[in-house]
Scaffold this motif. Structure first.
Motif, mmCIF file in Angstrom:
data_model
loop_
_atom_site.group_PDB
_atom_site.id
_atom_site.type_symbol
_atom_site.label_atom_id
_atom_site.label_comp_id
_atom_site.label_asym_id
_atom_site.label_seq_id
_atom_site.Cartn_x
_atom_site.Cartn_y
_atom_site.Cartn_z
ATOM 1 N N ASP A 278 0.831 -1.211 0.000
ATOM 2 C CA ASP A 278 0.000 0.000 0.000
ATOM 3 C C ASP A 278 0.862 1.256 0.000
ATOM 4 N N MET A 279 1.955 1.236 0.770
ATOM 5 C CA MET A 279 2.822 2.411 0.840
ATOM 6 C C MET A 279 3.537 2.640 -0.493
ATOM 7 N N LYS A 280 3.917 1.558 -1.152
ATOM 8 C CA LYS A 280 4.554 1.700 -2.465
ATOM 9 C C LYS A 280 3.589 2.301 -3.476
ATOM 10 N N ILE A 281 2.317 1.914 -3.387
ATOM 11 C CA ILE A 281 1.300 2.479 -4.282
ATOM 12 C C ILE A 281 1.153 3.975 -4.027
ATOM 13 N N LEU A 325 1.359 7.350 4.722
ATOM 14 C CA LEU A 325 2.801 7.133 4.678
ATOM 15 C C LEU A 325 3.462 7.525 5.994
ATOM 16 N N ASN A 326 3.069 8.661 6.534
ATOM 17 C CA ASN A 326 3.663 9.111 7.799
ATOM 18 C C ASN A 326 3.350 8.144 8.934
ATOM 19 N N TYR A 358 11.032 7.839 0.803
ATOM 20 C CA TYR A 358 9.853 8.392 1.477
ATOM 21 C C TYR A 358 10.180 9.728 2.131
ATOM 22 N N ARG A 359 11.286 9.772 2.886
ATOM 23 C CA ARG A 359 11.652 11.011 3.606
ATOM 24 C C ARG A 359 11.856 12.163 2.638
ATOM 25 N N PRO A 364 9.051 17.296 2.503
ATOM 26 C CA PRO A 364 8.753 18.620 1.950
ATOM 27 C C PRO A 364 7.269 18.989 2.005
ATOM 28 N N LEU A 365 6.383 17.989 1.951
ATOM 29 C CA LEU A 365 4.952 18.278 2.025
ATOM 30 C C LEU A 365 4.567 18.707 3.436
ATOM 31 N N ASP A 366 5.184 18.091 4.432
ATOM 32 C CA ASP A 366 4.965 18.540 5.814
ATOM 33 C C ASP A 366 5.494 19.959 6.001
ATOM 34 N N ILE A 367 6.618 20.245 5.373
ATOM 35 C CA ILE A 367 7.201 21.594 5.455
ATOM 36 C C ILE A 367 6.256 22.617 4.839
#
Length: 502
Positions: A278-281, A325-326, A358-359, A364-367
């Motif tokens: 699921d995370m890869k998707i 993801l987080n 992932y990181r 950057p989206l969290d930022i």
């Protein structure tokens, strides 16, 4: 009958019929149990090597403990310590006996490692206090057991628990947990509330025996009031008797119902394969979004930043993917903190590159969300600790991917996942119309990343925040300071071909 009870009974009968307990007990009896100090002896029998530990009789419900911490010189079990559990106490009577002969055991350990390497079966056993020492020796042995080796099996009879809940937690998710089989009598085995079980237990309840690997159920079943020294001399007789086929068991069904519920929760928690898929998707969807943002000439960071202020289905979907993801990686990081130091290598082999991608993709989206909310100083006050852990693990491996000078960098994710936080801080500083020391440092850092080809070409897209900062910064930079490698690179337009294959 409760299905969990039935399964535990069946597994218990299978263990009894396997003959492995008979082999261990026969060697314990050969060695004898009237000893004045700790004794140990290996026996070679066909495909088996059986090591017996015998110790003097003593009460096993002692609460005395010895703290294991520090370096290898101070702590023979240092490799079991984890970031979350840097120390743990051990049952003092057992540890003192083990430590008194540890130097004498070094040669035996080396000999057994060679046998395990060649896929030979090694059984380590003992009764009462001798079994507790056998458990400690087995744990010590596992430091040298590599994944491709055969695993040792430690079988104890009527032995006290040797560690607290910290050791239990360390071993719960470790392959080492499968190396222990403890035989116990529900009516007699002493239990001290300060120590906790680990491994698998074969527990006699009346005329039946059940096989349990759930620590809480083991504690419930062995919580009897009888704390006398246990004589396991009758065990061979029990093993010789036919297995009782009785559909009744004098245990509250609630004990097994709670065990089944915990097993289901654990299964859901550790169903990593489906979760990883699921995370890869989710990451694939973000890759598509990244390509979409490039066509809009703003880059992935600014695509998400712009979308955040515009309600849409794309925004809802992106936020959902980011949250999933987080949550996944935060949970995994917490598990890594519990892992013995010696097992972090397995995590690195399986997950480190995925964690790094992932990181660099998601932080950057969290930022973006952080600065849109009006906050500042993300790296000091806003960064989630799990990003820092993943970054530290990756840097510790010293992985330097090959990036030839003329290679294509179009799919590169900027190495520094906090890059956009630094851009946001630089934009705030630029509004002062002063070229501060902080701005000069940022400029120097950016040039170093460009020189090393560690930034994605997307930062140079016309609509990116970085280019917005540059357009403002170059006006005050020209007035206050002489040219630099970075300013010449930008003013001469060299950035337009950065990262293109030649």
């Amino acid at each position: 009958m409760n299905s969990s009870i039935l399964k535990s009974l069946e597994q218990g009968n299978l263990v009894l019929k396997s003959g492995v307990l008979d082999k261990a007990l026969s060697k314990i009896q050969t060695h004898g149990n009237q000893v004045s100090g700790l004794e140990f002896k290996p026996y070679h029998e066909g495909i088996y090597t059986i090591v017996v530990f015998a110790a003097p009789s003593c009460r096993l419900d002692s609460a005395a403990s010895t703290l294991m911490s520090g370096s290898e010189d101070q702590n023979p079990f240092h490799f079991l310590c984890s970031e979350k559990n840097p120390s743990f106490p051990l049952h003092t009577p057992a540890y003192q006996l083990f430590d008194s002969v540890r130097k004498d055991l070094i040669h035996l350990r080396s000999e057994l490692i060679e046998l395990l390497k060649s896929k030979e079966q090694v059984i380590i056993t003992g009764a009462a206090l001798g079994g507790s020492v056998a458990s400690l020796f087995t744990l010590w042995l596992t430091e040298k057991v590599e994944p491709k080796f055969k695993r040792p099996l430690c079988i104890t009879f009527g032995s006290a628990f040797i560690g607290d809940d910290k050791l239990q937690q360390i071993l719960e998710d470790s392959w080492r947990n499968s190396c222990f089989l403890h035989v116990a009598d529900a009516a007699q085995t002493p239990v001290n509330k300060y120590f906790k079980p680990f491994g698998t237990f074969l527990i006699w309840v009346g005329s039946q025996c059940v096989c349990i690997d759930d620590p809480m159920t083991v504690t419930e079943l062995l919580g009897g009031p009888n704390t006398d020294v246990v004589d396991y001399g009758e065990v061979p007789g029990r093993l010789a008797q036919p297995v009782v086929v009785d559909s009744t068991l004098t245990i509250d069904d609630g004990v097994f119902s709670r065990m089944a519920e915990r097993a289901e929760n654990k299964k859901r928690r550790f169903d990593r394969l489906q979760k990883l898929i699921d995370m890869k998707i989710n990451m694939i969807y973000f890759e598509w979004d990244k390509k979409k943002s490039k066509k809009l000439k703003m880059g992935f960071y600014d695509w998400y930043r712009t979308m955040e202020s515009c309600p849409s289905q794309d925004k809802v979907d992106a936020q959902k993917r980011k949250t999933e993801l987080n949550e996944y990686w935060k949970e995994l990081v917490e598990e890594v903190k519990k892992m013995p130091q010696s097992e972090k290598a397995l995590f690195k082999t399986r997950s480190l590159l995925a964690a790094n991608n992932y990181r660099r993709m998601v932080e950057p989206l969290d930022i973006a969300e952080y600065y849109l909310s009006g906050k500042t100083d993300y790296q000091t006050t806003g960064r989630s600790p799990h990003y820092a852990v993943l970054e530290k693990l990756f840097k510790a491996e010293n992985i330097n991917p090959d990036r030839p000078k003329n290679s294509d960098l179009s799919d590169l994710l900027t190495f520094d996942s906090c890059f956009w936080a630094k851009v946001e801080e630089a934009m705030i500083l630029t509004k002062t119309q002063v070229v501060s020391r902080e701005l000069m440092t940022f400029e120097e850092d950016v040039w170093e990343m460009i020189r090393k080809r560690e930034v994605s070409p997307e930062i140079f897209l016309e609509g990116s925040s970085f280019m917005k900062w540059w357009r403002e910064y170059k006006e005050i930079r020209a007035v206050h300071s002489p040219p630099s490698y970075f300013t010449e690179f930008m003013i001469n337009g060299e950035y337009k071909t950065y990262g293109q294959a030649c």
